[in-house]
Design an enzyme around this catalytic site. Sequence first.
Site, short mmCIF file in Angstrom:
data_model
loop_
_atom_site.label_atom_id
_atom_site.label_comp_id
_atom_site.label_asym_id
_atom_site.label_seq_id
_atom_site.Cartn_x
_atom_site.Cartn_y
_atom_site.Cartn_z
N ASN A 46 127.16 34.49 -36.30
CA ASN A 46 126.97 34.84 -34.89
C ASN A 46 128.24 34.52 -34.11
O ASN A 46 128.94 33.54 -34.40
CB ASN A 46 125.73 34.18 -34.28
CG ASN A 46 125.71 32.66 -34.41
OD1 ASN A 46 126.25 32.10 -35.34
ND2 ASN A 46 125.07 32.00 -33.47
N ILE A 47 128.52 35.39 -33.15
CA ILE A 47 129.74 35.25 -32.34
C ILE A 47 129.32 35.32 -30.88
O ILE A 47 128.95 36.39 -30.37
CB ILE A 47 130.74 36.38 -32.68
CG1 ILE A 47 131.07 36.39 -34.18
CG2 ILE A 47 132.01 36.23 -31.84
CD1 ILE A 47 131.83 37.63 -34.65
N GLU A 48 129.34 34.17 -30.22
CA GLU A 48 128.86 34.12 -28.82
C GLU A 48 129.99 34.44 -27.85
O GLU A 48 131.15 34.59 -28.23
CB GLU A 48 128.24 32.74 -28.55
CG GLU A 48 127.03 32.52 -29.45
CD GLU A 48 126.22 31.28 -29.11
OE1 GLU A 48 126.71 30.40 -28.37
OE2 GLU A 48 125.08 31.22 -29.61
N CYS A 57 124.87 38.88 -33.18
CA CYS A 57 124.15 38.09 -34.19
C CYS A 57 124.86 38.16 -35.54
O CYS A 57 125.58 39.12 -35.83
CB CYS A 57 122.74 38.62 -34.37
SG CYS A 57 121.65 38.36 -32.97
N GLU A 59 123.61 38.81 -38.44
CA GLU A 59 123.18 39.96 -39.25
C GLU A 59 123.96 41.21 -38.86
O GLU A 59 124.41 41.99 -39.71
CB GLU A 59 121.69 40.26 -39.03
CG GLU A 59 120.75 39.12 -39.37
CD GLU A 59 120.48 38.18 -38.20
OE1 GLU A 59 121.44 37.80 -37.50
OE2 GLU A 59 119.33 37.83 -37.99
N CYS A 94 116.37 38.82 -35.09
CA CYS A 94 115.89 39.27 -33.77
C CYS A 94 115.54 40.77 -33.85
O CYS A 94 115.88 41.47 -34.81
CB CYS A 94 116.93 39.02 -32.69
SG CYS A 94 118.26 40.22 -32.66
N CYS A 97 118.50 43.23 -34.32
CA CYS A 97 119.02 43.26 -35.70
C CYS A 97 118.07 44.01 -36.62
O CYS A 97 118.51 44.74 -37.52
CB CYS A 97 119.25 41.84 -36.21
SG CYS A 97 120.69 41.07 -35.39
N1 THU Z 1 121.16 34.81 -33.50
C1 THU Z 1 121.56 35.42 -34.64
O1 THU Z 1 122.73 35.30 -35.05
N2 THU Z 1 120.67 36.18 -35.32
C2 THU Z 1 119.38 36.41 -34.90
O2 THU Z 1 118.71 37.27 -35.44
C3 THU Z 1 118.82 35.57 -33.83
C4 THU Z 1 119.81 34.92 -32.95
C5 THU Z 1 122.14 34.02 -32.73
C6 THU Z 1 122.53 34.64 -31.42
C7 THU Z 1 122.97 33.43 -30.63
O3 THU Z 1 124.33 33.19 -30.92
C8 THU Z 1 122.14 32.30 -31.19
O4 THU Z 1 121.61 32.76 -32.42
C9 THU Z 1 121.01 31.87 -30.29
O5 THU Z 1 120.23 32.94 -29.92
#
Ligand code: THU
Length: 140
Positions: A46-48, A57, A59, A94, A97
């Site tokens: 995941n890359i915020e 996300c 995935e 999520c 994804c």
């Molecule tokens: N996140 C994912 O990488 N995959 C998901 O399917 C659910 C959420 C990440 C997004 C964000 O960086 C962190 O989890 C919290 O939501």
Amino acid sequence: MENELTPTRLIREAIRAMQYSYSPYSHFRVGAALLAGSGKIYRGCNIENAAYTPTNCAERTAFFKAVSEGEHEFDAICIVGGKDGILEEYAPPCGVCRQVMMEFCDPETFKIILATDETHYTEFTLKELLPLGFGPGNLR
Ligand code: THU
């Protein structure tokens, strides 16, 4: 002898992928390992983003890396994640994804593996996690 298709390999790769998680806001670290039809495994994290909504996300990072390299067929994905990278519970994908998976995967056969370590995991098909999903077939 370990089979390429056993979950062990994908779980290990997903845990490895999590090390690059960029998650300074949620501190929820996620890693994914996507097995393509070619046999190659694509990792994603995941890359915020400070503006929050551009966050990607793990995935989708894995899918977009793979599709951008020409892959259009996929067999399975393993996802791991947890606060501060502590893997205590399964981290399900999520809705966004799941929809991206729907674009490229056969919902009846594509496997989604959720794991906390190499021996603790569970598997679903995409159809189980996205029943009656809308996909390319609906536009044909
Ligand atoms: N996140 C994912 O990488 N995959 C998901 O399917 C659910 C959420 C990440 C997004 C964000 O960086 C962190 O989890 C919290 O939501």
